[in-house]
Design an enzyme around this catalytic site. Structure first.
Site, short mmCIF file in Angstrom:
data_model
loop_
_atom_site.label_atom_id
_atom_site.label_comp_id
_atom_site.label_asym_id
_atom_site.label_seq_id
_atom_site.Cartn_x
_atom_site.Cartn_y
_atom_site.Cartn_z
N CYS A 90 0.84 -1.20 0.00
CA CYS A 90 0.00 0.00 0.00
C CYS A 90 0.88 1.26 0.00
O CYS A 90 1.61 1.48 -0.96
CB CYS A 90 -0.99 -0.03 1.15
N HIS A 193 -3.91 -4.82 -0.15
CA HIS A 193 -3.48 -5.31 1.16
C HIS A 193 -3.54 -6.84 1.15
O HIS A 193 -4.63 -7.41 1.33
CB HIS A 193 -4.38 -4.77 2.26
N GLU A 195 -2.66 -8.84 3.44
CA GLU A 195 -3.05 -9.31 4.76
C GLU A 195 -4.56 -9.25 4.97
O GLU A 195 -5.09 -9.86 5.91
CB GLU A 195 -2.34 -8.51 5.86
#
Length: 214
Positions: A90, A193, A195
């Site tokens: 990001c 992202h 995650e």
């Protein structure tokens, strides 16, 4: 001996979420990896792999990185001199640019030439670009192996406009074509992202953990 991965702590990003996702990706892939969230220049400089997360404004993140004594120098030595695998997530990806235009013009790391510019919102495509979006590979890369057309989670108001199109590896559409993955040599960045991207994100992280840049 297990490989080491340094997740760089400079006061930006959801570090615990990133750490947990990388740990899970390594575990599910059967990889022995020692993962540290750290701002220790010695640990960063000696890590086998580096991960730079980031959430927030470009200039503030860049200032936070520069404020950590010895951290930027350790990152540059590991990534640019030792050529160890590096991933920015990001805003961590956006910092690789030559400059960002959020709240005025701010210099970036200039590892991947380009400008981080704001979206021009339309009635159909609003800013921020937030939510799930399909990502397409336009240049084969081992870290995106098996992931062409998968959906990933995005949350950003600015996008990375690369100077050299060869550095744009994957794209998504949000009114315009945006750089979803950029990179050169041993350096990679993803705008999404991983995650927060469930199965596809874990696969992306697992690929990064086994990637050996040529």
């Amino acid at each position: 001996m297990a490989e080491t991965l340094a997740i760089i702590d400079y006061g930006s990003g959801n570090l615990r979420s990133v750490e947990k996702a990388v740990e899970r990706a390594a575990r599910e892939a059967g990889l022995a990896r020692h993962i540290s969230v750290t701002d220790d220049p010695d640990i960063i400089g000696n890590a086998d792999r580096l991960l730079l997360p980031g959430v927030g404004a470009f200039a503030a993140c860049m200032a936070g990185l520069r404020a950590r004594k010895g951290v930027l120098e350790a990152i540059e030595h590991a990534a640019l001199v030792e050529h160890r695998p590096f991933l920015g997530i990001c805003v961590g990806m956006q910092l690789l640019a030559s400059k960002g235009l959020e709240f005025g013009e701010s210099p970036g790391l200039d590892w991947v030439p380009g400008v981080v510019a704001p979206f021009e919102p339309t009635t159909e495509h609003r800013s921020p670009h937030m939510g799930w979006n399909k990502v397409h590979s336009i240049s084969h890369h081992p870290v995106f192996e098996g992931l062409d057309g998968e959906v990933f989670y995005f949350a950003h108001s600015f996008h990375f406009d690369v100077e050299n199109e060869a550095h744009k590896l994957c794209v998504a559409e949000h009114g315009i074509e945006i750089s979803a993955v950029i990179g050169r040599d041993n350096i990679l960045g993803c705008q999404f992202h991983p995650e927060k991207s469930q199965r596809a994100g874990l696969a992306f992280l697992s690929n990064f953990l086994t990637w050996s840049p040529s």
